[in-house]
Write a protein that holds these residues in place. Structure first.
Motif, PDB file in Angstrom:
ATOM      1  N   ALA A 117      23.264 -16.901-110.906  1.00 23.77           N
ATOM      2  CA  ALA A 117      23.010 -16.403-109.552  1.00 23.77           C
ATOM      3  C   ALA A 117      22.438 -14.989-109.602  1.00 23.77           C
ATOM      4  O   ALA A 117      21.470 -14.660-108.908  1.00 23.77           O
ATOM      5  CB  ALA A 117      24.298 -16.431-108.738  1.00 23.77           C
TER       6      ALA A 117
ATOM      7  N   ILE B 185      27.593 -19.900-103.418  1.00 27.01           N
ATOM      8  CA  ILE B 185      26.286 -19.776-104.059  1.00 27.01           C
ATOM      9  C   ILE B 185      25.186 -20.357-103.177  1.00 27.01           C
ATOM     10  O   ILE B 185      24.028 -19.981-103.269  1.00 27.01           O
ATOM     11  CB  ILE B 185      26.300 -20.441-105.452  1.00 27.01           C
ATOM     12  CG1 ILE B 185      25.263 -19.762-106.345  1.00 27.01           C
ATOM     13  CG2 ILE B 185      26.029 -21.928-105.380  1.00 27.01           C
ATOM     14  CD1 ILE B 185      25.564 -19.878-107.785  1.00 27.01           C
TER      15      ILE B 185
ATOM     16  N   GLY C  66      29.094 -18.555-116.402  1.00 27.19           N
ATOM     17  CA  GLY C  66      27.649 -18.752-116.487  1.00 27.19           C
ATOM     18  C   GLY C  66      26.961 -18.836-115.133  1.00 27.19           C
ATOM     19  O   GLY C  66      25.868 -18.303-114.951  1.00 27.19           O
ATOM     20  N   PHE C  67      27.630 -19.466-114.151  1.00 25.79           N
ATOM     21  CA  PHE C  67      26.941 -19.617-112.869  1.00 25.79           C
ATOM     22  C   PHE C  67      26.783 -18.290-112.147  1.00 25.79           C
ATOM     23  O   PHE C  67      25.857 -18.112-111.366  1.00 25.79           O
ATOM     24  CB  PHE C  67      27.636 -20.656-111.986  1.00 25.79           C
ATOM     25  CG  PHE C  67      29.093 -20.401-111.721  1.00 25.79           C
ATOM     26  CD1 PHE C  67      29.492 -19.497-110.783  1.00 25.79           C
ATOM     27  CD2 PHE C  67      30.048 -21.114-112.424  1.00 25.79           C
ATOM     28  CE1 PHE C  67      30.832 -19.282-110.527  1.00 25.79           C
ATOM     29  CE2 PHE C  67      31.388 -20.903-112.180  1.00 25.79           C
ATOM     30  CZ  PHE C  67      31.780 -19.984-111.229  1.00 25.79           C
ATOM     31  N   VAL C  68      27.685 -17.347-112.443  1.00 24.80           N
ATOM     32  CA  VAL C  68      27.527 -16.018-111.841  1.00 24.80           C
ATOM     33  C   VAL C  68      26.291 -15.346-112.429  1.00 24.80           C
ATOM     34  O   VAL C  68      25.481 -14.755-111.703  1.00 24.80           O
ATOM     35  CB  VAL C  68      28.787 -15.164-112.074  1.00 24.80           C
ATOM     36  CG1 VAL C  68      28.573 -13.754-111.564  1.00 24.80           C
ATOM     37  CG2 VAL C  68      29.977 -15.792-111.391  1.00 24.80           C
TER      38      VAL C  68
ATOM     39  N   MET D  77      24.045 -17.543-101.052  1.00 19.74           N
ATOM     40  CA  MET D  77      24.075 -16.304-101.819  1.00 19.74           C
ATOM     41  C   MET D  77      23.080 -15.258-101.336  1.00 19.74           C
ATOM     42  O   MET D  77      23.387 -14.077-101.272  1.00 19.74           O
ATOM     43  CB  MET D  77      23.805 -16.683-103.262  1.00 19.74           C
ATOM     44  CG  MET D  77      23.431 -15.609-104.180  1.00 19.74           C
ATOM     45  SD  MET D  77      23.037 -16.352-105.745  1.00 19.74           S
ATOM     46  CE  MET D  77      21.283 -16.569-105.581  1.00 19.74           C
TER      47      MET D  77
ATOM     48  N   GLN E  52      18.868 -14.993-110.627  1.00 18.90           N
ATOM     49  CA  GLN E  52      17.968 -15.366-109.538  1.00 18.90           C
ATOM     50  C   GLN E  52      17.732 -14.187-108.600  1.00 18.90           C
ATOM     51  O   GLN E  52      16.597 -13.932-108.189  1.00 18.90           O
ATOM     52  CB  GLN E  52      18.553 -16.542-108.766  1.00 18.90           C
ATOM     53  CG  GLN E  52      18.292 -17.863-109.436  1.00 18.90           C
ATOM     54  CD  GLN E  52      18.611 -19.013-108.522  1.00 18.90           C
ATOM     55  OE1 GLN E  52      19.595 -18.986-107.802  1.00 18.90           O
ATOM     56  NE2 GLN E  52      17.787 -20.029-108.553  1.00 18.90           N
ATOM     57  N   LEU E  53      18.822 -13.484-108.283  1.00 21.72           N
ATOM     58  CA  LEU E  53      18.680 -12.302-107.421  1.00 21.72           C
ATOM     59  C   LEU E  53      17.746 -11.288-108.069  1.00 21.72           C
ATOM     60  O   LEU E  53      16.886 -10.695-107.408  1.00 21.72           O
ATOM     61  CB  LEU E  53      20.043 -11.660-107.166  1.00 21.72           C
ATOM     62  CG  LEU E  53      20.951 -12.372-106.171  1.00 21.72           C
ATOM     63  CD1 LEU E  53      22.272 -11.652-106.043  1.00 21.72           C
ATOM     64  CD2 LEU E  53      20.272 -12.450-104.811  1.00 21.72           C
TER      65      LEU E  53
ATOM     66  N   ILE F  21      14.168 -12.364-107.760  1.00 17.59           N
ATOM     67  CA  ILE F  21      13.654 -12.141-106.411  1.00 17.59           C
ATOM     68  C   ILE F  21      13.319 -10.663-106.215  1.00 17.59           C
ATOM     69  O   ILE F  21      12.257 -10.308-105.700  1.00 17.59           O
ATOM     70  CB  ILE F  21      14.681 -12.619-105.366  1.00 17.59           C
ATOM     71  CG1 ILE F  21      14.789 -14.143-105.439  1.00 17.59           C
ATOM     72  CG2 ILE F  21      14.285 -12.180-103.967  1.00 17.59           C
ATOM     73  CD1 ILE F  21      15.918 -14.715-104.634  1.00 17.59           C
TER      74      ILE F  21
ATOM     75  N   VAL G   3      21.630 -24.754-110.927  1.00 17.11           N
ATOM     76  CA  VAL G   3      21.294 -23.527-110.200  1.00 17.11           C
ATOM     77  C   VAL G   3      19.783 -23.319-110.162  1.00 17.11           C
ATOM     78  O   VAL G   3      19.220 -22.965-109.124  1.00 17.11           O
ATOM     79  CB  VAL G   3      21.997 -22.310-110.841  1.00 17.11           C
ATOM     80  CG1 VAL G   3      21.546 -21.030-110.167  1.00 17.11           C
ATOM     81  CG2 VAL G   3      23.496 -22.452-110.733  1.00 17.11           C
TER      82      VAL G   3
ATOM     83  N   PHE H 271      32.620 -25.688-110.082  1.00 22.54           N
ATOM     84  CA  PHE H 271      31.273 -25.289-109.703  1.00 22.54           C
ATOM     85  C   PHE H 271      30.317 -26.472-109.708  1.00 22.54           C
ATOM     86  O   PHE H 271      29.496 -26.615-108.810  1.00 22.54           O
ATOM     87  CB  PHE H 271      30.747 -24.196-110.636  1.00 22.54           C
ATOM     88  CG  PHE H 271      29.398 -23.739-110.248  1.00 22.54           C
ATOM     89  CD1 PHE H 271      29.240 -22.866-109.191  1.00 22.54           C
ATOM     90  CD2 PHE H 271      28.267 -24.207-110.886  1.00 22.54           C
ATOM     91  CE1 PHE H 271      27.997 -22.467-108.795  1.00 22.54           C
ATOM     92  CE2 PHE H 271      27.016 -23.808-110.494  1.00 22.54           C
ATOM     93  CZ  PHE H 271      26.883 -22.936-109.452  1.00 22.54           C
TER      94      PHE H 271
END
Lengths: 323, 461
Positions: free
Chosen positions: A148, B418, A143-145, B421, A151-152, A155, A258, B398
């Motif tokens: 991330a 992260i 999930g954290f990938v 990142m 978010q990218l 942006i 995150v 994490f």
């Protein structure tokens, strides 16, 4: 039916009691001391503080007080955040987690049911292949990938458009823009899992005798799809809603971190890192009660929907394992 | 006697020599069949090969790439690729900054640009600038711009006007810089500036070389020219200058240790529990399964946190043992249920009854019928449990509750990565890709194995 419900409730209460007791004794087995973070205090002040938090009493008395307070819904005062009771923390931050979680669960169940049914319908054609690949990727990527990457992507989107279409992180009460991406990320894993489940259940139903009978009767395809296939295929999805809710709750810890969302999960992780006894105990029991209650509700709901469950509870309930 | 419903030669004895001519399939055991079906599944095969490669990478990687994952290369932080280099060692020497008498202060608008700005020496250890004094200046402000961008860049220092030189040692790399020197009156700076561009030559400072053990402690610059070979970093370095490849290998060892260790233990325990429960049956079975249900209902993460606390693992400490214990304590019921169901089903199978009827002892029943038949389900659940455990490790690490830096694991590497990142994506990309690809491969392999073990699937299609 009443017996079934009573059994489930009793079970939930027992699990909760166990969880509360385990929490209490685990907290007291810690070598660290909740007052250790206080700057050097004189023994008298220390004694006063211990008396204030009831730390000077014997363990069993403390346990009694703890359970008593818990039954009254009083979780005590935070050790590290001055003048804030655990109830305040929960009251303030849980609704945020809950909003996010409910939205994620909505995405997951609706998406899962729709994608699952559609892919089963297009078995062995390209929509099926695409979704099978997508599902296995979504199940395999942490999930954290995804968080991330999301978010990218935000942006990138904002830069391409030239203004802030979506916020990269943060939270505003009642703002759907802030909820959208985090809830999608949060629901993605469960969505993939439910799609897979729905697909196999749908495939099974599509070969069932009653579907063939319906076709033979000359019913319209849409009617067969909605009335006979979908309604029956959804049943197994209901069973895994319990684990799904648990998964979304714990997944929230990551997503809240995150995306910098002030939900209860974030405070919980923080409390553990700071060894804030009362907050850990309070939120653990709260989360435990919440999850156990929901799982119980799902069980009862399933029992209501499908009478077979009441008679043979072992056959259809499955799945478990860590997280 | 009526005419039989089938041709009567069906049950006639076949003469010995004719049996050889019959088109018979070569005898195939169950496991041979499984292997054949698995081999024909190209996806599962690719996944299996990939997993083998990843395993070899983590197990033998540290032999092939014997770089210490904890060793820092202080000059090289967060680079995505670093080639091997041979660098001269820069010995520290006392550099005298030129000094002049300070004149009477003048308003900023009347200050001129410093004349004669020049580079005395430029290495990655230090860049030294000197300039002519500006009449009436109170201070000089030094700016540094990376590359060829517009503007002055970052402010480096404000030097009092009696000094007309400056030594820049702030994280200098072998890349073009533009230095700008401006005189000021103590409040405002002059609009007249002097600037120059310079690309420092790469060197390694004596301290760094000594820290890395490349130069003896008592090395003296007058002996000879000191030149050292520095290793390459094919996958770059992390934010502390540690080699990413070595950290990925070491992280893989931790992740796989947890990923294999926990499921192997809890599935073994689950098998024993489930088999015993099914074997004993009755009241005991009912209570044992009720207990298993109870354990399943416990929320894993909360339990994990409690265990960490009970183990006395404070914030920011690694708890591999606690992680494995928590997974084992809460993971076994899944396997127990599965095995119990299988055993209950098998017990009713005609071939078991037949074996019993023929007087087979119970060890034979267990050894010959139960274990091989349960094995398939167990193996499949193991191939799904392993990625589950790797996932759980990554998730907990994490949020800072599993393996915590500096101990590397794929999850803790992601946690490290992260944070930077957006600037240095490679620090997140590599470990995240490894976790995802490994879990994906396990899932695909598990699907393939499940299909291969299911003897009925082939018959159906």
């Amino acid at each position: 039916m009443m017996r079934f419900i009573a059994g489930r409730v009793l079970y939930g209460v027992f699990t909760l009691w166990f969880l509360a007791t385990a929490t209490f004794f685990a907290m007291h087995a810690v070598p660290g001391d909740p007052l250790a973070s206080e700057k050097a205090v004189s023994p008298e002040i220390r004694r006063n503080l211990e008396a204030r938090y009831g730390l000077d009493k014997p363990l069993l008395t403390q346990y009694g007080i703890f359970i008593g307070n818990m039954l009254q819904g009083d979780f005590g005062i935070s050790f590290t955040q001055k003048n804030r009771s655990v109830n305040d923390i929960i009251r303030e931050h849980f609704p945020i987690s809950a909003q996010l979680g409910v939205l994620a669960l909505l995405w997951a169940t609706f998406g899962g049911v729709v994608f699952g049914a559609v892919t089963a319908y297009y078995r062995n054609r390209w929509p099926d292949y695409v979704s099978v690949v997508a599902v296995i990727i979504c199940i395999s990527v942490p999930g954290f990938v995804f968080a991330a990457l999301a978010q990218l992507a935000i942006i990138g989107l904002n830069e391409a458009v030239g203004k802030d279409v979506l916020p990269v992180a943060g939270w505003e009460a009642g703002s759907f823009r802030h909820m959208l991406v985090p809830s999608l990320v949060l629901g993605l894993g469960t969505l993939a899992y439910l799609t897979r489940l729905m697909r196999s259940s749908m495939l099974e139903i599509m070969d069932a005798d009653f579907v063939r009978t319906a076709k033979a009767k000359g019913l319209a395809t849409t009617r067969i799809f909605w009335q006979h296939q979908l309604r029956n295929a959804i049943l197994p999805v209901v069973t895994v809603l319990g684990p799904a809710i648990a998964g979304i709750t714990t997944g929230g810890f990551v997503v809240e971190q995150v995306f910098a969302i002030p939900g209860l999960g974030r405070y919980f992780v923080q409390a553990v890192q700071q060894l804030d006894y009362t907050v850990i105990m309070g939120t653990t029991v709260f989360y435990g009660a919440f999850l156990i209650f929901l799982v119980m509700l799902v069980d009862i709901l399933y029992g209501l929907i499908d009478p077979r469950i009441r008679l043979a509870p072992e056959k259809l309930r499955q799945k478990g394992g860590p997280v | 006697m009526s005419t039989p419903a089938y041709p009567h030669d069906w049950f006639a004895r076949i003469p010995a020599q004719a049996a050889d001519d019959l088109p018979v399939l070569p005898p195939e055991s169950y496991w041979q069949g499984v292997w054949r079906r698995l081999r024909s599944n190209r996806r599962a095969l690719v996944a299996g090969c990939f997993l083998l490669l990843v395993l070899l990478f983590t197990v033998f990687g540290s032999v092939l790439w014997p770089v210490d994952p904890a060793k820092q290369d202080p000059g090289i932080l967060s680079r995505s690729y670093v080639a091997s280099r041979t660098l001269p060692v820069a010995f520290p020497d006392a550099w005298q900054v030129p000094m002049v008498e300070m004149g009477e202060p003048v308003a900023a608008s009347e200050l001129l640009a410093p004349q004669g700005l020049q580079v005395v020496s430029a290495t990655t250890d230090a860049v030294r600038l000197v300039w002519q004094p500006v009449a009436g200046a109170t201070n000089y402000r030094i700016y540094r711009m990376e590359g060829r961008g517009k503007g002055y860049g970052i402010p480096l220092a404000v030097v009092p006007a009696q000094y007309t030189g400056y030594q820049d040692r702030l994280d200098v790399h072998a890349q073009p810089y533009r230095y700008t020197v401006v005189a000021d009156d103590g409040v405002d700076e002059s609009a007249q500036v002097a600037s120059l561009s310079v690309t420092p030559t790469a060197v390694i400072s004596l301290l760094d070389a000594q820290l890395q053990g490349l130069v003896p402690e008592d090395a003296v610059s007058t002996d000879r020219e000191w030149v050292v070979d520095l290793p390459s970093h094919p996958l770059g370095t992390d934010s502390l200058g540690r080699d990413m490849l070595a950290r990925l290998i070491a992280g893989g060892q931790t992740s796989f240790f947890i990923g294999f260790g926990a499921p192997l233990i809890y599935i073994f325990i689950g098998c024993l529990y489930g088999a015993f429960s099914a074997y004993v049956g009755g009241r005991v079975d009912e209570w044992m399964m009720r207990f298993a249900d109870f354990v399943i209902a416990l929320p894993f993460l909360l339990f994990m946190i409690l265990l960490r606390v009970a183990f006395g693992i404070g914030a920011g400490e690694s708890g591999v043992a606690a992680l494995i214990v928590a997974m084992v304590l809460l993971g076994w019921p899944m396997a127990a249920r599965l095995v119990r169901g299988q055993v209950l089903q098998l017990r009713e199978q005609p071939f078991v009854s037949a074996a019993k009827l023929m007087g087979a002892p119970s060890y034979y029943l267990v050894w010959r019928h139960m274990i091989p038949n349960v094995m398939g389900v167990v193996i499949v659940s193991l191939t799904f449990a392993i990625p589950g455990a790797i996932f759980t490790e990554a998730f907990l690490s994490f949020i800072g509750m599993g393996v915590v830096p500096p101990v590397p694991s794929w999850g803790s590497l992601c946690n490290d990565g992260i944070q930077s990142m957006l600037v240095h994506p490679h620090e997140l990309l590599y470990p995240a890709a490894l976790i995802s690809a490994t879990v994906l491969a396990f899932n695909v392999l598990g699907d393939g194995l499940r299909d291969a073990l299911d003897i009925n699937l082939e018959a159906r299609s």
